[in-house]
Motif scaffolding. Sequence first.
Motif, PDB file in Angstrom:
ATOM      1  N   MET A   1       0.846  -1.182   0.000  1.00 38.91           N
ATOM      2  CA  MET A   1       0.000   0.000   0.000  1.00 38.91           C
ATOM      3  C   MET A   1       0.886   1.238   0.000  1.00 38.91           C
ATOM      4  N   CYS A   2       0.578   2.164  -0.860  1.00 39.01           N
ATOM      5  CA  CYS A   2       1.299   3.435  -0.878  1.00 39.01           C
ATOM      6  C   CYS A   2       0.301   4.547  -1.128  1.00 39.01           C
ATOM      7  N   ARG A   3       0.651   5.738  -0.650  1.00 35.00           N
ATOM      8  CA  ARG A   3      -0.235   6.888  -0.785  1.00 35.00           C
ATOM      9  C   ARG A   3       0.583   8.111  -1.152  1.00 35.00           C
ATOM     10  N   LEU A   4       0.033   8.927  -2.048  1.00 33.68           N
ATOM     11  CA  LEU A   4       0.667  10.189  -2.405  1.00 33.68           C
ATOM     12  C   LEU A   4       0.102  11.267  -1.490  1.00 33.68           C
ATOM     13  N   ILE A   5       0.989  12.109  -0.951  1.00 31.64           N
ATOM     14  CA  ILE A   5       0.584  13.143  -0.013  1.00 31.64           C
ATOM     15  C   ILE A   5       1.188  14.474  -0.438  1.00 31.64           C
ATOM     16  N   LEU A   6       0.362  15.501  -0.564  1.00 32.95           N
ATOM     17  CA  LEU A   6       0.880  16.847  -0.794  1.00 32.95           C
ATOM     18  C   LEU A   6       1.538  17.313   0.491  1.00 32.95           C
ATOM     19  N   HIS A   7       2.460  18.243   0.399  1.00 33.21           N
ATOM     20  CA  HIS A   7       3.228  18.678   1.569  1.00 33.21           C
ATOM     21  C   HIS A   7       2.323  19.056   2.734  1.00 33.21           C
ATOM     22  N   SER A   8       1.160  19.564   2.456  1.00 29.00           N
ATOM     23  CA  SER A   8       0.261  20.016   3.518  1.00 29.00           C
ATOM     24  C   SER A   8      -0.441  18.854   4.211  1.00 29.00           C
ATOM     25  N   GLY A   9      -0.407  17.676   3.568  1.00 28.86           N
ATOM     26  CA  GLY A   9      -1.065  16.519   4.146  1.00 28.86           C
ATOM     27  C   GLY A   9      -2.575  16.543   3.985  1.00 28.86           C
ATOM     28  N   LYS A  10      -3.107  17.504   3.233  1.00 25.57           N
ATOM     29  CA  LYS A  10      -4.547  17.638   3.086  1.00 25.57           C
ATOM     30  C   LYS A  10      -5.148  16.572   2.177  1.00 25.57           C
ATOM     31  N   PHE A  11      -4.407  16.117   1.199  1.00 24.91           N
ATOM     32  CA  PHE A  11      -4.935  15.190   0.212  1.00 24.91           C
ATOM     33  C   PHE A  11      -4.053  13.952   0.161  1.00 24.91           C
ATOM     34  N   SER A  12      -4.663  12.796   0.051  1.00 29.68           N
ATOM     35  CA  SER A  12      -3.880  11.585  -0.144  1.00 29.68           C
ATOM     36  C   SER A  12      -4.671  10.641  -1.042  1.00 29.68           C
ATOM     37  N   SER A  13      -3.960   9.715  -1.670  1.00 27.34           N
ATOM     38  CA  SER A  13      -4.590   8.836  -2.637  1.00 27.34           C
ATOM     39  C   SER A  13      -3.727   7.595  -2.853  1.00 27.34           C
ATOM     40  N   PRO A  14      -4.349   6.430  -3.104  1.00 30.44           N
ATOM     41  CA  PRO A  14      -3.556   5.271  -3.539  1.00 30.44           C
ATOM     42  C   PRO A  14      -2.881   5.578  -4.883  1.00 30.44           C
ATOM     43  N   VAL A  15      -1.702   5.005  -5.111  1.00 31.22           N
ATOM     44  CA  VAL A  15      -0.898   5.298  -6.301  1.00 31.22           C
ATOM     45  C   VAL A  15      -0.607   4.014  -7.061  1.00 31.22           C
ATOM     46  N   GLN A  16      -0.673   4.093  -8.401  1.00 27.95           N
ATOM     47  CA  GLN A  16      -0.277   2.981  -9.271  1.00 27.95           C
ATOM     48  C   GLN A  16       0.966   3.418 -10.038  1.00 27.95           C
ATOM     49  N   PHE A  17       1.961   2.508 -10.145  1.00 31.51           N
ATOM     50  CA  PHE A  17       3.206   2.821 -10.834  1.00 31.51           C
ATOM     51  C   PHE A  17       3.300   2.069 -12.150  1.00 31.51           C
ATOM     52  N   TYR A  18       3.816   2.774 -13.162  1.00 30.23           N
ATOM     53  CA  TYR A  18       4.049   2.213 -14.489  1.00 30.23           C
ATOM     54  C   TYR A  18       5.497   2.490 -14.866  1.00 30.23           C
ATOM     55  N   ILE A  19       5.906   2.065 -16.034  1.00 34.88           N
ATOM     56  CA  ILE A  19       7.304   2.197 -16.444  1.00 34.88           C
ATOM     57  C   ILE A  19       7.726   3.663 -16.611  1.00 34.88           C
ATOM     58  N   ASP A  20       6.781   4.561 -16.941  1.00 35.23           N
ATOM     59  CA  ASP A  20       7.133   5.959 -17.199  1.00 35.23           C
ATOM     60  C   ASP A  20       6.358   6.979 -16.362  1.00 35.23           C
ATOM     61  N   ARG A  21       5.436   6.524 -15.508  1.00 30.33           N
ATOM     62  CA  ARG A  21       4.584   7.456 -14.771  1.00 30.33           C
ATOM     63  C   ARG A  21       3.917   6.771 -13.582  1.00 30.33           C
ATOM     64  N   CYS A  22       3.329   7.589 -12.741  1.00 30.19           N
ATOM     65  CA  CYS A  22       2.449   7.064 -11.701  1.00 30.19           C
ATOM     66  C   CYS A  22       1.087   7.726 -11.874  1.00 30.19           C
ATOM     67  N   LYS A  23       0.046   7.020 -11.465  1.00 30.52           N
ATOM     68  CA  LYS A  23      -1.321   7.508 -11.612  1.00 30.52           C
ATOM     69  C   LYS A  23      -2.037   7.393 -10.277  1.00 30.52           C
ATOM     70  N   TYR A  24      -2.931   8.328 -10.061  1.00 32.00           N
ATOM     71  CA  TYR A  24      -3.714   8.309  -8.832  1.00 32.00           C
ATOM     72  C   TYR A  24      -4.951   9.163  -9.030  1.00 32.00           C
TER      73      TYR A  24
END
Length: 103
Positions: A1-24
């Motif tokens: 499990m991984c989550r993307l977090i903006l510096h403020s911590g206000k928003f988070s989301s599960p993340v999917q990784f690919y060979i050239d990008r991540c999506k969330y």
Amino acid sequence: MCRLILHSGKFSSPVQFYIDRCKYAFHHPKKDRIDMEMFYKDMVQSSCDDKKRAFVFKIGRQLEHFPFEYEPNRSDHFLSIAFSRQDYISFKSRIFPLVGQGR
């Protein structure tokens, strides 16, 4: 499990990784759902924080949907993806090397 977090911590989301990008997808309070992609070639000042099991980076431009939450010129503004222990080990060995290649 991984989550993307903006510096403020206000928003988070599960993340999917690919060979050239991540999506969330963020569930934004004013715009409902926002699907985003971040290409590794746009990531700068990227590093892995072993203590926090996190991938930390900046995008060198303003984020379209988060103009007030992220300012790329501020040294204290960054994006962070936090991982479970096993996912961090996998990310660091399989995906992090791709980020440096600027795919």
